[in-house]
Enzyme design. Sequence first.
Site, PDB file in Angstrom:
ATOM      1  N   CYS A 104      21.479  62.378  53.972  1.00 43.48           N
ATOM      2  CA  CYS A 104      19.828  63.044  53.463  1.00 43.48           C
ATOM      3  C   CYS A 104      19.558  62.218  52.889  1.00 43.48           C
ATOM      4  O   CYS A 104      17.919  62.449  53.118  1.00 43.48           O
ATOM      5  CB  CYS A 104      19.983  64.467  53.704  1.00 43.48           C
ATOM      6  SG  CYS A 104      20.898  65.609  53.473  1.00 43.48           S
ATOM      7  N   HIS A 158      12.766  66.743  51.162  1.00 45.83           N
ATOM      8  CA  HIS A 158      13.631  66.748  52.675  1.00 45.83           C
ATOM      9  C   HIS A 158      13.890  68.003  52.416  1.00 45.83           C
ATOM     10  O   HIS A 158      13.773  68.833  51.444  1.00 45.83           O
ATOM     11  CB  HIS A 158      15.060  66.180  51.756  1.00 45.83           C
ATOM     12  CG  HIS A 158      16.582  66.458  52.690  1.00 45.83           C
ATOM     13  ND1 HIS A 158      16.719  66.463  54.188  1.00 45.83           N
ATOM     14  CD2 HIS A 158      17.347  67.552  51.972  1.00 45.83           C
ATOM     15  CE1 HIS A 158      17.717  67.135  54.404  1.00 45.83           C
ATOM     16  NE2 HIS A 158      18.051  67.289  53.459  1.00 45.83           N
ATOM     17  N   ASN A 201      17.805  71.542  58.390  1.00 44.52           N
ATOM     18  CA  ASN A 201      17.884  70.493  58.061  1.00 44.52           C
ATOM     19  C   ASN A 201      18.925  69.161  58.485  1.00 44.52           C
ATOM     20  O   ASN A 201      19.191  69.397  59.798  1.00 44.52           O
ATOM     21  CB  ASN A 201      18.952  71.007  56.826  1.00 44.52           C
ATOM     22  CG  ASN A 201      19.380  69.609  56.255  1.00 44.52           C
ATOM     23  OD1 ASN A 201      18.913  68.465  56.144  1.00 44.52           O
ATOM     24  ND2 ASN A 201      20.240  69.648  55.121  1.00 44.52           N
TER      25      ASN A 201
HETATM   26  O1  UT7 Z   1      21.038  68.325  53.181  1.00 47.38           O
HETATM   27  C1  UT7 Z   1      21.921  68.169  51.926  1.00 47.38           C
HETATM   28  C2  UT7 Z   1      22.011  68.830  51.398  1.00 47.38           C
HETATM   29  N1  UT7 Z   1      22.353  70.449  51.421  1.00 47.38           N
HETATM   30  C3  UT7 Z   1      21.693  71.525  50.380  1.00 47.38           C
HETATM   31  O2  UT7 Z   1      21.112  70.944  49.569  1.00 47.38           O
HETATM   32  C4  UT7 Z   1      21.731  72.384  51.086  1.00 47.38           C
HETATM   33  C5  UT7 Z   1      22.814  73.818  49.085  1.00 47.38           C
HETATM   34  N2  UT7 Z   1      23.263  74.428  49.446  1.00 47.38           N
HETATM   35  C6  UT7 Z   1      22.474  75.739  49.655  1.00 47.38           C
HETATM   36  O3  UT7 Z   1      20.911  75.580  50.389  1.00 47.38           O
HETATM   37  C7  UT7 Z   1      23.369  76.761  49.805  1.00 47.38           C
HETATM   38  O4  UT7 Z   1      24.049  76.772  49.060  1.00 47.38           O
HETATM   39  C8  UT7 Z   1      23.649  77.310  50.822  1.00 47.38           C
HETATM   40  C9  UT7 Z   1      22.755  78.074  51.916  1.00 47.38           C
HETATM   41  C10 UT7 Z   1      24.355  76.396  51.793  1.00 47.38           C
HETATM   42  C11 UT7 Z   1      24.725  79.394  51.227  1.00 47.38           C
HETATM   43  O5  UT7 Z   1      23.742  79.896  49.859  1.00 47.38           O
HETATM   44  P1  UT7 Z   1      24.442  80.498  48.401  1.00 47.38           P
HETATM   45  O6  UT7 Z   1      23.716  81.542  47.758  1.00 47.38           O
HETATM   46  O7  UT7 Z   1      24.945  79.064  47.914  1.00 47.38           O
HETATM   47  O8  UT7 Z   1      24.905  81.470  49.155  1.00 47.38           O
HETATM   48  P2  UT7 Z   1      27.185  80.770  48.903  1.00 47.38           P
HETATM   49  O9  UT7 Z   1      27.890  79.472  49.465  1.00 47.38           O
HETATM   50  O10 UT7 Z   1      27.357  81.226  47.010  1.00 47.38           O
HETATM   51  O11 UT7 Z   1      27.768  82.228  49.675  1.00 47.38           O
HETATM   52  C12 UT7 Z   1      27.436  83.627  49.469  1.00 47.38           C
HETATM   53  C13 UT7 Z   1      27.888  84.519  50.405  1.00 47.38           C
HETATM   54  C14 UT7 Z   1      29.189  84.495  50.466  1.00 47.38           C
HETATM   55  O12 UT7 Z   1      30.038  85.790  51.028  1.00 47.38           O
HETATM   56  P3  UT7 Z   1      30.521  86.235  49.646  1.00 47.38           P
HETATM   57  O13 UT7 Z   1      32.045  85.274  49.552  1.00 47.38           O
HETATM   58  O14 UT7 Z   1      30.043  86.617  48.513  1.00 47.38           O
HETATM   59  O15 UT7 Z   1      31.011  87.477  50.155  1.00 47.38           O
HETATM   60  C15 UT7 Z   1      29.216  83.475  52.052  1.00 47.38           C
HETATM   61  O16 UT7 Z   1      31.068  83.851  52.506  1.00 47.38           O
HETATM   62  O17 UT7 Z   1      27.148  84.561  51.425  1.00 47.38           O
HETATM   63  C16 UT7 Z   1      28.264  84.119  52.569  1.00 47.38           C
HETATM   64  N3  UT7 Z   1      28.153  83.498  53.872  1.00 47.38           N
HETATM   65  C17 UT7 Z   1      26.731  84.064  54.434  1.00 47.38           C
HETATM   66  N4  UT7 Z   1      27.127  84.927  55.137  1.00 47.38           N
HETATM   67  C18 UT7 Z   1      25.879  85.410  56.364  1.00 47.38           C
HETATM   68  C19 UT7 Z   1      27.556  81.924  53.529  1.00 47.38           C
HETATM   69  N5  UT7 Z   1      27.097  81.288  55.167  1.00 47.38           N
HETATM   70  C20 UT7 Z   1      26.727  82.768  55.516  1.00 47.38           C
HETATM   71  C21 UT7 Z   1      25.749  82.343  56.768  1.00 47.38           C
HETATM   72  N6  UT7 Z   1      25.862  84.226  56.829  1.00 47.38           N
HETATM   73  N7  UT7 Z   1      25.500  82.146  57.418  1.00 47.38           N
END
Ligand code: UT7
Length: 326
Positions: free
Chosen positions: A116, A253, A283
């Site tokens: 990225c 980005h 992204n």
């Molecule tokens: O470009 C390269 C760099 N990449 C980035 O900068 C990405 C950085 N990370 C992020 O943008 C965020 O961490 C995400 C958008 C990927 C995830 O958001 P988050 O607030 O960090 O969520 P999480 O991974 O901690 O997950 C929270 C909950 C989980 O459920 P439980 O375990 O709390 O029950 C996940 O399973 O959200 C759940 N979850 C979803 N639910 C519905 C994860 N993905 C999804 C989804 N739909 N697509």
Amino acid sequence: MSSVLRSAVTGVGGFLPPTVVTNADLEKIVDTNDAWITERTGIRSRRRADEGQFTSDLAAEAAKRALAAAGRAAGDVDLIIVATTTPDLTFPATAVIVQRKLGAPVGIAFDVQAVCSGFVYALSVADGFVARGLAKCALVIGAETMSRLMDWTDRGTCVLFGDGAGAVVLEPVAGQGTTADRGLLGFALRADGTKQDLLYVDGGPSSTGTVGKLRMQGNHVFKHAVINIAEAVEAAAEAAGIAVADVDWFIPHQANQRILAGVAHRLGVSEDRVVSTIADHANTSAASIPLALSKAVEDGRVKPGQLLLMEAMGGGLTWGACALRL
Ligand code: UT7
């Protein structure tokens, strides 16, 4: 004051494949919902390249638009750098395929792989040619078909990425060596290979012999992103001899609207100076900065003479920033 050569952005272009994939479309293939994706990321839809539409096709379209905006023809191009993590082939470089598709003459063409952060890295490499007078008309392109790296059963990643390409033309212009000059003014580039496991693809030619799928510990990457990006922005501003407060537009980005907001907050920058395309593009990895720039130039927000700051973070981990006057 002595005259110095600067690499100036003289044209910008973007290209998105026509197929739109909405959050509602993804609800049908994976356990997710529009509310989660919108609230957690800001993404509403993304584009997907059609079968037979390759990274080089998207790159060549963006490049044509950038050349037209610069008033240049393919015959003028003597350097092509493509930042991509989704090359058409393991080799040759996608840049060489783009050269052929554009009908550009024999010159220099190669790819840069910094995921990225690739576009910022590629700009700094191109600057080494253009500002030394070794290239007169360079194309720096960020182009990706991230959809090809998705595990469509992993809701934590497959909803986040999209396909597209953006390009700039870089040409040498004489400056005075001050921050009033047009052109690339300062960079900060970083990499930390100890964080590989946070974001990577689980395949490759020399390990598995397969392309692999993208794997990410999103919440860990998120934590690094805001802190690292803000540090790089401040370092690039210092290298350029400008203050962050002087910047007209931030072109980040586009990984997550909450990261954009977090970085802006940390830098004390108002969010209305941050170009955001995440809602419609998602992204697009190395393509996201030049795509956001092309959108903001097209709609008249970003104007010639303005001070811009681009920043990115991604797999590696790699991150970086670039200050420039358009
Ligand atoms: O470009 C390269 C760099 N990449 C980035 O900068 C990405 C950085 N990370 C992020 O943008 C965020 O961490 C995400 C958008 C990927 C995830 O958001 P988050 O607030 O960090 O969520 P999480 O991974 O901690 O997950 C929270 C909950 C989980 O459920 P439980 O375990 O709390 O029950 C996940 O399973 O959200 C759940 N979850 C979803 N639910 C519905 C994860 N993905 C999804 C989804 N739909 N697509």
